[in-house]
Design a protein around this motif. Structure first.
Motif: not given
Length: 352
Positions: A284-287, A289-299, A319-322, A333-339
Motif C-alpha cells: 500500500l505504501f509503495n502504491r 507513493a507511486l500514485d502521488r508521484t504520478a499525480d504530481a507529474a501530471a499536474q 521508485l518503481a524499480a527500487d 524495507r524500513k530503509q526503503h520507506v524512509m528513503g
C-alpha cells in the motif's frame, strides 16, 4: 460467511473472493454486451486484451466470459449477454477451484523453495500453454488461457507467449489482463483486440463494496475521501478501509506537506508498514507513493512545467524499480520507506 475455494494467488486478500470464484461483476456493461454478442455471432477474437487500472474487475470479467463459453459451447445458441453466474453448476465450481479442463490460468507461480510467490510470470509458466493446447477439449468446446496480469511477464515469457498468439488452434481464446498497457510488447498488443475498461463510478464502487460485505466509513467526508482515493478500484477501496490504507495515505500527505522532512514521522511510517504480516501495508505504501508521484507529474505537465514533469516521471520509474529490487533481493524495507519519503519530499518541495 465467505469460504474460499479458489487457489491462493500472490495478491490474495483475506475474505475477498478471487476473480475465479467471484459471482459478482459490477459495471463494464458495454464490454460485457459486446463480448457476448461477438461470441454469439461467431466473431470473437482469438486474443483479448482487457486493459485498465488494477482492481476494477478485469480478471473477474475474464472468468465470467470463460464460464459463458463453457456453459454455451454452441455459440449460435448462446444468449446475447453474459449470464448471471450460477454458483451451483459444476462448471463454476471447477472454474473456481482451478480444476476446469478447458481453462489454463497463468499468474505468478509459487516457489516451494523460497516459500513465496515469484515477482514475475516466468517462461516456464508460458510453456504450459503448449501442453495445454495439445490436449483436445473433452466436449469439443473452447479452451481458454488467462494471463493475469500479462504485464507481469518477463521478456522471455512475453516472447514465448507471442509464438502462441501468432497461430492459435481453433476454438482457443487468450485473455490477457493488463494493469499497465504500455509495459506489454507492441507485438503482443498488435495481435490482440484491446478492450479498455474504465474505473468504476462512485455508485458502482459502493454497490460492489456493499455486496462484498465491506464496512464503509459512516462520515460523509471520510466516505468521499475513500471514493476519491480508490480511483474507481474496489481493490484499492478494500485496502484503504481494511488494511489501514487511509491512515498511511494521510501520513504520507502530512510528511510531504511539511516545509522540512519530519524524520521521526517518516520513521513511524516505516515502522507501521514493514515487518511480519505487513506485506499488504508495505504494498500500500509503495502504491500510494507511486500514485502521488504520478499525480504530481501530471499536474506539472498540465501547468506547462515540462522539465519538472519529466523529472517526476523519471522519479516514478526509479521508485518503481527500487520497489521491485527490494522484493527480489529482500532488501531493508524500513530503509526503503524512509528513503522514498526523503526523495519524494525533496522532489515535491517546490510544488508546495
Amino acid at each position: 460467511m465467505f469460504e474460499r475455494i479458489a487457489p491462493e494467488q500472490h495478491d490474495t486478500l483475506p475474505d475477498i473472493p478471487e476473480p475465479a470464484e467471484n459471482p459478482i461483476l459490477v459495471g463494464h456493461d458495454s464490454a460485457r454486451s459486446m463480448l457476448a454478442g461477438a461470441y454469439r455471432a461467431g466473431k470473437l477474437h482469438h486474443a483479448l486484451l482487457l486493459a485498465g487500472p488494477r482492481g476494477i474487475g478485469k480478471a473477474t470479467l475474464a472468468f465470467h466470459l470463460a464460464l459463458h463459453l463453457f456453459t454455451h459451447p454452441d455459440h449460435a445458441m448462446a444468449p446475447d449477454n453474459l449470464d448471471a453466474t450460477d454458483l451451483g453448476t459444476q462448471a463454476f465450481r471447477l472454474l473456481a477451484q482451478g480444476a476446469h479442463p478447458g481453462l489454463l490460468h497463468l499468474t505468478r507461480p509459487y516457489s516451494e523453495r523460497d516459500k513465496k510467490f515469484r515477482t514475475v510470470i516466468t517462461v516456464d509458466e508460458i510453456r504450459r500453454v503448449n501442453r495445454f493446447l495439445s490436449m483436445t477439449a473433452s466436449d469439443g468446446g473452447y479452451r481458454v488461457v488467462i494471463v493475469d496480469p500479462a504485464d507481469d511477464m518477463n521478456t522471455s515469457a512475453a516472447n514465448a507467449l507471442l509464438k502462441n498468439l501468432e497461430e492459435p488452434p481453433p476454438r482457443t481464446l487468450f485473455i490477457l489482463i493488463a494493469h499497465s498497457f504500455g509495459r506489454l510488447l507492441p507485438t503482443i498488443r498488435s495481435r490482440c483486440q484491446t478492450i479498455k475498461l474504465q474505473p468504476l463510478g462512485a455508485e458502482g464502487l459502493e454497490e460492489l463494496l456493499h455486496r462484498l460485505g465491506m464496512e464503509l466509513p459512516t462520515g460523509e467526508e471520510e466516505r468521499r475521501l475513500l471514493i476519491e482515493r480508490s480511483g474507481g478500484s474496489v481493490r484499492s477501496a478494500v485496502l484503504l478501509t481494511q488494511f489501514g490504507g487511509l491512515e498511511i495515505a494521510a501520513t504520507v500527505e502530512k510528511i510531504l506537506g511539511g516545509r522540512t522532512l519530519d524524520v521521526a514521522e517518516s520513521f513511524r511510517l516505516a515502522e507501521a508498514t514493514v515487518g511480519r504480516d505487513r506485506q499488504v501495508q508495505f504494498d500500500l505504501f509503495n502504491r500510494i507513493a507511486l500514485d502521488r508521484t504520478a499525480d504530481a507529474a501530471a499536474q506539472a505537465a498540465e501547468d506547462g512545467q515540462v522539465e519538472q514533469a519529466a523529472r517526476l516521471a523519471l522519479l516514478w520509474e526509479e521508485l518503481a524499480a527500487d520497489t521491485r529490487e527490494v522484493e527480489v533481493f529482500n532488501l531493508d524495507r524500513k530503509q526503503h520507506v524512509m528513503g522514498t519519503m526523503q526523495r519524494l519530499h525533496a522532489a515535491l518541495g517546490n510544488l508546495r
